[in-house]
Every structure is written in structure tokens, then in C-alpha cells.
Design an enzyme around this catalytic site. Structure first.
Site, PDB file in Angstrom:
ATOM      1  N   GLU A 100       0.266  -1.453  -0.125  1.00 13.88           N
ATOM      2  CA  GLU A 100       0.477  -0.268   0.511  1.00 13.88           C
ATOM      3  C   GLU A 100       1.226   1.234  -0.186  1.00 13.88           C
ATOM      4  OE1 GLU A 100      -2.586  -0.238   3.747  1.00 13.88           O
ATOM      5  OE2 GLU A 100      -2.886  -2.359   2.957  1.00 13.88           O
ATOM      6  N   CYS A 119       2.410   8.835   1.594  1.00 15.88           N
ATOM      7  CA  CYS A 119       3.484   7.633   2.479  1.00 15.88           C
ATOM      8  C   CYS A 119       3.697   6.489   1.828  1.00 15.88           C
ATOM      9  CB  CYS A 119       2.361   7.138   3.562  1.00 15.88           C
ATOM     10  SG  CYS A 119       2.494   6.168   5.065  1.00 15.88           S
ATOM     11  N   CYS A 126       5.749  -7.381   7.957  1.00 17.43           N
ATOM     12  CA  CYS A 126       6.396  -6.963   8.124  1.00 17.43           C
ATOM     13  C   CYS A 126       6.874  -7.854   9.341  1.00 17.43           C
ATOM     14  CB  CYS A 126       6.128  -5.564   9.266  1.00 17.43           C
ATOM     15  SG  CYS A 126       6.800  -5.580   9.791  1.00 17.43           S
ATOM     16  N   CYS A 130       4.198  -5.755  15.575  1.00 16.46           N
ATOM     17  CA  CYS A 130       3.229  -4.892  17.074  1.00 16.46           C
ATOM     18  C   CYS A 130       1.776  -5.491  16.680  1.00 16.46           C
ATOM     19  CB  CYS A 130       4.013  -3.131  16.037  1.00 16.46           C
ATOM     20  SG  CYS A 130       5.537  -2.832  15.977  1.00 16.46           S
ATOM     21  N   CYS A 133      -1.108  -3.576  15.037  1.00 16.78           N
ATOM     22  CA  CYS A 133      -0.579  -2.832  13.546  1.00 16.78           C
ATOM     23  C   CYS A 133      -1.145  -4.101  12.618  1.00 16.78           C
ATOM     24  CB  CYS A 133       1.176  -2.319  13.014  1.00 16.78           C
ATOM     25  SG  CYS A 133       1.392  -2.438  11.815  1.00 16.78           S
ATOM     26  N   CYS A 363      -1.889   1.533   7.737  1.00 17.31           N
ATOM     27  CA  CYS A 363      -0.620   0.609   6.926  1.00 17.31           C
ATOM     28  C   CYS A 363      -1.271  -0.622   7.540  1.00 17.31           C
ATOM     29  CB  CYS A 363       0.354   0.879   7.484  1.00 17.31           C
ATOM     30  SG  CYS A 363       1.020   0.195   8.472  1.00 17.31           S
TER      31      CYS A 363
END
Ligand code: SAH
Ligand code: SF4
Length: 386
Positions: A100, A119, A126, A130, A133, A363
Site C-alpha cells: 500500500e 507514505c 513486516c 506490533c 498494527c 498501514c
């Protein structure tokens, strides 16, 4: 060695610095001075079609279309928020991975002019998990190449060039037709993909190309201590943002597993050294999770933690964009109370305005939604030659 996009045989020109492009041409018996002309087409004219590069010999244009490409090809979905200040794309990479990117448009404020900030994603998925997220919940797929990072910026640059944006309700304001800032705050951890991220920033910074000033670029990191130390030695004017999100190891380790590897004392020491070396302010991002990390007690602890950094620390409070039922966004009173404590303790701080709620702007949210539905239509192809 020439970097080649991982899954395609064609060389992605967006992954090459100017000297690398000169070498690429030389290796093929072409004149290296053509590199500047090509850079001009790619980054000033924002051209996506080799056949339109009219000052290149026909034979070189042909060769480029056979052996090179200009970034990834498919936009799977593009969404504009109702106020058109936030636009989001889901980009399909050549191996089918989805990432994205978001364009955020800001009207002029007092003496500062309009801004257009992209952004950018640095990885598909990832590795850092976290808990608040959406990207962190996907796991890690792979690093993006420098070209795949640069392509995200160019996509929105072309869009603004074609259709400059004017803030509605501000008829006198000058339309904005170019990208003014980039932030590495999309999917992924930029410092985990250190080499490609720095390569992309250098390409976008090049005077012969896109020419975006380093002071207009921000890298946000979950807190990878060795990489922060390395970055401090690069002699770059870019901005550094640290995702702090908790002022105690106990709480930070609960929401950010990376804290077990690089606890707060080590992270803050690296930030202190970074400031001493670069003389630049560091931003500390603090996602506000209602009744988790937004209490008066945590505000006091945060102020205490950052006090030694003095005016070199700035806190950016970010009301969480709730991606799961586990977290709630605090109300305006809680946000104000938290910030007031920081102000009283002399810690400069701001709050990030929520935007793009109607288009899943946090995100990883759009990809998650897309993968859950698999219904989004394929819309325009960005690079016709690929
Ligand atoms: N991996 C990097 C950069 C990408 S995330 C990092 O963690 O810094 C960019 C920022 O968005 C980080 O500060 C991150 O903590 C924050 N973020 C992640 N999920 C969020 C959510 N649901 N709501 C608000 N901010 C979020
Ligand atoms: Fe990764 Fe950053 Fe999300 Fe953490 S906040 S999971 S580091 S993208």
C-alpha cells in the site's frame, strides 16, 4: 553489479542511481551521457513509455523496451477519501505481492504552502509484529527493491502532475502539482531493508532526477538499534522518527515484541548518540491506545524518559487507528490531558490528525481488506511497456 528486480529479467531503471545507469549503458556499448537524458525523462517528465523519449536514438529506445522497465505495473485498487485529501493505492508487484501507498494532501497553513506527502511501503508485510498494527499481523513476505519504493512516489507524482490538487473551500490557494515530502511509514520496517531504502532515498534525492530534498524525507523505525547507529554515520539530512509507543520496558515489550531485543535503555542511548552526531531533532511516535498507554502515569514516565534529550525530542501523538477489537482510540479529552502533561514537563509535542478513515488508511488495512474480499477490480496499468 546492476540491481535487478527480484522476479523479472528486465532491469528496473527506477532501482538505479545515475552512475549505475551510466554503467548499465556502458556495459551495453551505449553512450553513458544518455543516462542523464533518461533520468530527465523518468524523474522530470515522469514518462512511463520508452518510445516517447524523443531525444534518444530509436535503437536505444528499442533496447530499453526489451531490456528495461520502469517500476511495477499494476494498481489493484485506488481509493480517494470523501474530502480527497487522502488517496490510497494497492500496488501489485511483479511476483504478485501487494503493498500500500498513501498520498496525503495538506492545504496551505499560514505562511507555509500546500504539501503533498507520500507514505511509502518498504516491505511486503513486516517481521516485527506490533500488536496494534495491521501489517504486523501479516508476517513478513519480502523486502521491496529500491525501484519498487521509488515507483510508489512516482505514481502519485504523475497523478498530481496530470491533475493538480486544490483544497476545496480555499479557492484562492495555488494548486499543488508535485510531491513535497515522503515518509517511510507505510508497510514494513525501513531499517530492516536498510540498503534498498537508502538507495531509494538517494535516487529520489538526486539533483539530476526527482531532486527531493533530504530534509523532506522521514524514516520511521520500530527501533532497530544497530541500524540507527549506522544511519547516524551516513551524513544525511533526512528526518528520523522512532516508534516508541510506551515509556516502560514492561508495556513496550507487550505491544512491541522488538523491545525484548532492543530495550528502552539501548534505544534511548542510540537516539542520544544519533542526536549528538547529526545535531538533528528526533521525533518519537506515540500511538495512543485508550486505557493502555494513554494514562497520566504513562505521560509522566514518557516525559521523564525523554527529558535528557531536551529540545531534540519531539513527540507525535497518534490516536490509534483501531484495526482490531483489542484497542480503542482515546477521546479528545484523554488526548488533551496526555499532551498537557508533556507540555507541562517541557516536551514539545503534536497530534496527528486522523485522516482517510473511510478508506482504511492505517498501514496494512487496505491489503487486509482486499485479501479478505479478493474483489477489487484491476484498474489502470502504470507502465505500458512492461
Ligand atoms: N515499521 C516502521 C514504519 C511503518 S509503521 C515503524 O514501526 O515505525 C508507521 C507508523 O504507524 C509507526 O509509528 C507505527 O507504529 C504506526 N502505526 C502502526 N499501526 C498503527 C495503527 N493501527 N494506528 C496508528 N498508527 C499505527
Ligand atoms: Fe512493522 Fe512498523 Fe507495523 Fe511494527 S508498526 S509491525 S514495525 S510496520
Amino acid at each position: 553489479m546492476t540491481p535487478i528486480s527480484q522476479t523479472q529479467k528486465k532491469t528496473d531503471l527506477l532501482a538505479l542511481t545515475l552512475p549505475q545507469l551510466q554503467q548499465w549503458l556502458k556495459d551495453r556499448g551505449e553512450a553513458p551521457f544518455r543516462a542523464k537524458q533518461i533520468y530527465n525523462w523518468l524523474y522530470r517528465q515522469l514518462e512511463t513509455d520508452f518510445s516517447a523519449m524523443s531525444n534518444l536514438p530509436q535503437s536505444l529506445r528499442q533496447r530499453l523496451s526489451e531490456e528495461a522497465c520502469i517500476g511495477p505495473t499494476v494498481i489493484r485498487s485506488e481509493l480517494h477519501s470523501k474530502d480527497d485529501r487522502t488517496r490510497k493505492i494497492l500496488l501489485e508487484l511483479s511476483d504478485g505481492k501487494l503493498v500500500e501507498s498513501v498520498l496525503m494532501l495538506y492545504p496551505p497553513l499560514k505562511e507555509s504552502s500546500s504539501r503533498a506527502t507520500v507514505c511509502v511501503s518498504s516491505q511486503a508485510g513486516c517481521a516485527y509484529g506490533c500488536t496494534f498494527c495491521a501489517t504486523g499481523q501479516m508476517g513478513f513476505d519480502r523486502h521491496l527493491s529500491a525501484g519498487e519504493i521509488v515507483a510508489q512516489v512516482l505514481f502519485f507524482a504523475r497523478e498530481l502532475r496530470t491533475t493538480p490538487w486544490t483544497a476545496s473551500g480555499l479557492p484562492g490557494s495555488t494548486p499543488i502539482d508535485h510531491i513535497t515530502n515522503i515518509v517511510l511509514m507505510g508497510m514494513g520496517e525501513p531499517l530492516h531493508n536498510y540498503t534498498n531504502v537508502l538507495q531509494a532515498l538517494r535516487i529520489l534525492n538526486s539533483n539530476d532526477g526527482f531532486n527531493l530534498g533530504a530534509r523532506h524525507m522521514t524514516v520511521s523505525t520500530v527501533g532497530l538499534v544497530p541500524a540507527i547507529r549506522k544511519l547516524s554515520q551516513e551524513n544525511l539530512q533526512i528526518n528520523l522518527a522512532i516508534s516508541l509507543h510506551a515509556p516502560t520496558d514492561e508495556l513496550r515489550s507487550r505491544t512491541m515484541p522488538v523491545n525484548r531485543k532492543y530495550p528502552l535503555a539501548e534505544l534511548l542511548a542510540a537516539c542520544k548518540d544519533y542526536i549528538a552526531t547529526t545535531k538533528r531533532q528526533v521525533t518519537f511516535e506515540y500511538v495512543l491506545l485508550s486505557d493502555v498507554n494513554d494514562t497520566a502515569e504513562y505521560a509522566e514516565k514518557l516525559a521523564e524518559l525523554l527529558a535528557p534529550l531536551k529540545q531534540f525530542a519531539h513527540v507525535n501523538c497518534i490516536p490509534v487507528n483501531a484495526t482490531s477489537a483489542s484497542y480503542q482510540t482515546p477521546g479528545p479529552d484523554a488526548i488533551r490531558a496526555f499532551r498537557n502533561i508533556l507540555f507541562e514537563r517541557g516536551i514539545s509535542n503534536s497530534v496527528r490528525a486522523e485522516r482517510g478513515d473511510d478508506i482504511a488508511a492505517a498501514c496494512g488495512q487496505l491489503r487486509t481488506r482486499f485479501e479478505n474480499s479478493r474483489k477489487a477490480p484491476v484498474v489502470p496499468v502504470v507502465t505500458p511497456q512492461a
